[in-house]
Scaffold this motif. Sequence first.
Motif, PDB file in Angstrom:
ATOM      1  N   ILE A 245      24.773 -31.860  60.151  1.00  0.00           N
ATOM      2  CA  ILE A 245      23.524 -31.289  59.682  1.00  0.00           C
ATOM      3  C   ILE A 245      23.790 -30.311  58.527  1.00  0.00           C
ATOM      4  O   ILE A 245      24.694 -29.481  58.595  1.00  0.00           O
ATOM      5  N   GLY A 246      23.020 -30.434  57.472  1.00  0.00           N
ATOM      6  CA  GLY A 246      23.229 -29.633  56.264  1.00  0.00           C
ATOM      7  C   GLY A 246      23.758 -30.443  55.101  1.00  0.00           C
ATOM      8  O   GLY A 246      23.701 -29.998  53.948  1.00  0.00           O
ATOM      9  N   THR A 247      24.257 -31.647  55.381  1.00  0.00           N
ATOM     10  CA  THR A 247      24.783 -32.502  54.316  1.00  0.00           C
ATOM     11  C   THR A 247      23.666 -32.980  53.392  1.00  0.00           C
ATOM     12  O   THR A 247      23.823 -33.001  52.161  1.00  0.00           O
ATOM     13  N   TYR A 248      22.554 -33.369  53.972  1.00  0.00           N
ATOM     14  CA  TYR A 248      21.405 -33.822  53.182  1.00  0.00           C
ATOM     15  C   TYR A 248      20.956 -32.726  52.208  1.00  0.00           C
ATOM     16  O   TYR A 248      20.657 -32.998  51.035  1.00  0.00           O
ATOM     17  N   ASN A 249      20.932 -31.474  52.692  1.00  0.00           N
ATOM     18  CA  ASN A 249      20.588 -30.349  51.811  1.00  0.00           C
ATOM     19  C   ASN A 249      21.466 -30.355  50.569  1.00  0.00           C
ATOM     20  O   ASN A 249      20.985 -30.180  49.441  1.00  0.00           O
ATOM     21  N   LEU A 250      22.769 -30.523  50.767  1.00  0.00           N
ATOM     22  CA  LEU A 250      23.714 -30.494  49.648  1.00  0.00           C
ATOM     23  C   LEU A 250      23.449 -31.626  48.658  1.00  0.00           C
ATOM     24  O   LEU A 250      23.528 -31.436  47.448  1.00  0.00           O
ATOM     25  N   ALA A 251      23.149 -32.807  49.190  1.00  0.00           N
ATOM     26  CA  ALA A 251      22.896 -33.948  48.312  1.00  0.00           C
ATOM     27  C   ALA A 251      21.662 -33.712  47.445  1.00  0.00           C
ATOM     28  O   ALA A 251      21.654 -34.051  46.251  1.00  0.00           O
ATOM     29  N   VAL A 252      20.623 -33.122  48.023  1.00  0.00           N
ATOM     30  CA  VAL A 252      19.413 -32.808  47.258  1.00  0.00           C
ATOM     31  C   VAL A 252      19.727 -31.771  46.187  1.00  0.00           C
ATOM     32  O   VAL A 252      19.295 -31.892  45.032  1.00  0.00           O
ATOM     33  N   LEU A 253      20.494 -30.749  46.555  1.00  0.00           N
ATOM     34  CA  LEU A 253      20.884 -29.718  45.597  1.00  0.00           C
ATOM     35  C   LEU A 253      21.726 -30.292  44.459  1.00  0.00           C
ATOM     36  O   LEU A 253      21.546 -29.931  43.290  1.00  0.00           O
ATOM     37  N   CYS A 254      22.649 -31.167  44.809  1.00  0.00           N
ATOM     38  CA  CYS A 254      23.481 -31.796  43.781  1.00  0.00           C
ATOM     39  C   CYS A 254      22.638 -32.627  42.826  1.00  0.00           C
ATOM     40  O   CYS A 254      22.868 -32.628  41.603  1.00  0.00           O
ATOM     41  N   ASN A 255      21.675 -33.329  43.374  1.00  0.00           N
ATOM     42  CA  ASN A 255      20.789 -34.141  42.539  1.00  0.00           C
ATOM     43  C   ASN A 255      20.019 -33.259  41.552  1.00  0.00           C
ATOM     44  O   ASN A 255      19.893 -33.585  40.371  1.00  0.00           O
ATOM     45  N   PHE A 256      19.539 -32.119  42.014  1.00  0.00           N
ATOM     46  CA  PHE A 256      18.779 -31.195  41.166  1.00  0.00           C
ATOM     47  C   PHE A 256      19.666 -30.583  40.091  1.00  0.00           C
ATOM     48  O   PHE A 256      19.241 -30.430  38.929  1.00  0.00           O
ATOM     49  N   HIS A 257      20.914 -30.242  40.453  1.00  0.00           N
ATOM     50  CA  HIS A 257      21.813 -29.555  39.530  1.00  0.00           C
ATOM     51  C   HIS A 257      22.736 -30.504  38.767  1.00  0.00           C
ATOM     52  O   HIS A 257      23.618 -30.062  38.039  1.00  0.00           O
ATOM     53  N   ASN A 258      22.547 -31.808  38.960  1.00  0.00           N
ATOM     54  CA  ASN A 258      23.349 -32.823  38.262  1.00  0.00           C
ATOM     55  C   ASN A 258      24.843 -32.659  38.544  1.00  0.00           C
ATOM     56  O   ASN A 258      25.681 -32.674  37.651  1.00  0.00           O
ATOM     57  N   ILE A 259      25.152 -32.520  39.843  1.00  0.00           N
ATOM     58  CA  ILE A 259      26.535 -32.382  40.301  1.00  0.00           C
ATOM     59  C   ILE A 259      26.887 -33.626  41.117  1.00  0.00           C
ATOM     60  O   ILE A 259      26.106 -34.043  41.983  1.00  0.00           O
ATOM     61  N   PRO A 260      28.035 -34.247  40.884  1.00  0.00           N
ATOM     62  CA  PRO A 260      28.420 -35.441  41.669  1.00  0.00           C
ATOM     63  C   PRO A 260      28.559 -35.109  43.154  1.00  0.00           C
ATOM     64  O   PRO A 260      29.172 -34.103  43.517  1.00  0.00           O
TER      65      PRO A 260
END
Length: 336
Positions: A245-260
């Motif tokens: 739990i919390g991994t999905y949060n990171l993926a959304v954040l990465c998508n917003f910040h253009n981070i792989p």
Amino acid sequence: MKSNSYFPLKFEDDKLIFIDQTKLPLKENYISTDDYNRIAEAIERLEIRGAPLIGIAAAYACALAFKNHNHKDDDYFNKVYNRLASTRPTAVNLFHALKEIENTYINLADENVYHVLLSIANRIFSAEENYSEKIAKNGLNIFRKKSNVLTHCNTGALAAAGFGTAFAIIKNAFEHQLINHVFVDETRPLFQGLRLTAFELEKNKIPFTVQTDSSAAVLMQEGKIDIVITGADRIALNGDSANKIGTYNLAVLCNFHNIPFYIAAPSSTIDRTIATGAEIAIEYRSSREVLFVGDHQIAKESYQCFCPAFDVTPAHLITGIITEEGVFPFPYNFLK
């Protein structure tokens, strides 16, 4: 890669020996047992955890169940199988390992059950070690410069054979001077990042900083994160991936910040029986894990808590899935 100075699990003198991960990092306490039910309890209590390691432990538990019952007994086998299958519903490696044990058992003659099942458990362990080594090598391909990496939960030797999955990539990349610093989500509510990943990073002399899960967005906003790498407990055929739990949060954040954002997992984590993440069974844990830190109560037990152990990251948010076979980008046609 150099060896570390601890081991999560090994089979020796007809017993399974494993480190109690719930005591880390303050105590390195090892448990030795030949009782399959004790191993099942260890999986439930998270003394043994991490999808690949759960599968390995379950395979050894099945074998040990026949150590003093060394003949075919279908009712007994079903009892053992069902006990282990009930421990953790999300990690698919558990069910792959149990199915391999079951297929072997079904085709056995009525002799040497223990030793045959033990050979299968050893084979599963060796295969996962091999996967770890190849994942570590393949993971070097995602680095374009010396990077700061953020990771979530624990994916090292405490979660898998060898040096793990995402952690194995981090360790190998650091040794190839491709990593400057590692940022570690504490990983609430059980602090696998703070307790376990930090423990393994320290053991391997890799520089790191631990932060609260909710600090990841600020780190990205400040330009301090170049790559995020996590593991997975189950991957659907379309690439949807269940992880802590919390991994999905990171993926959304990465998508917003253009981070792989990468997932690292062995092929044994791919569930080829399900099309999408909507079919993944999510484990829910006791509210005690939120209301207590260890044995210390921090809130009223009457409070209602929402306690999923995992979330599912949609495939389109994952830059690539790294397995022992290579690095694969969305739309993950290799899974088909």
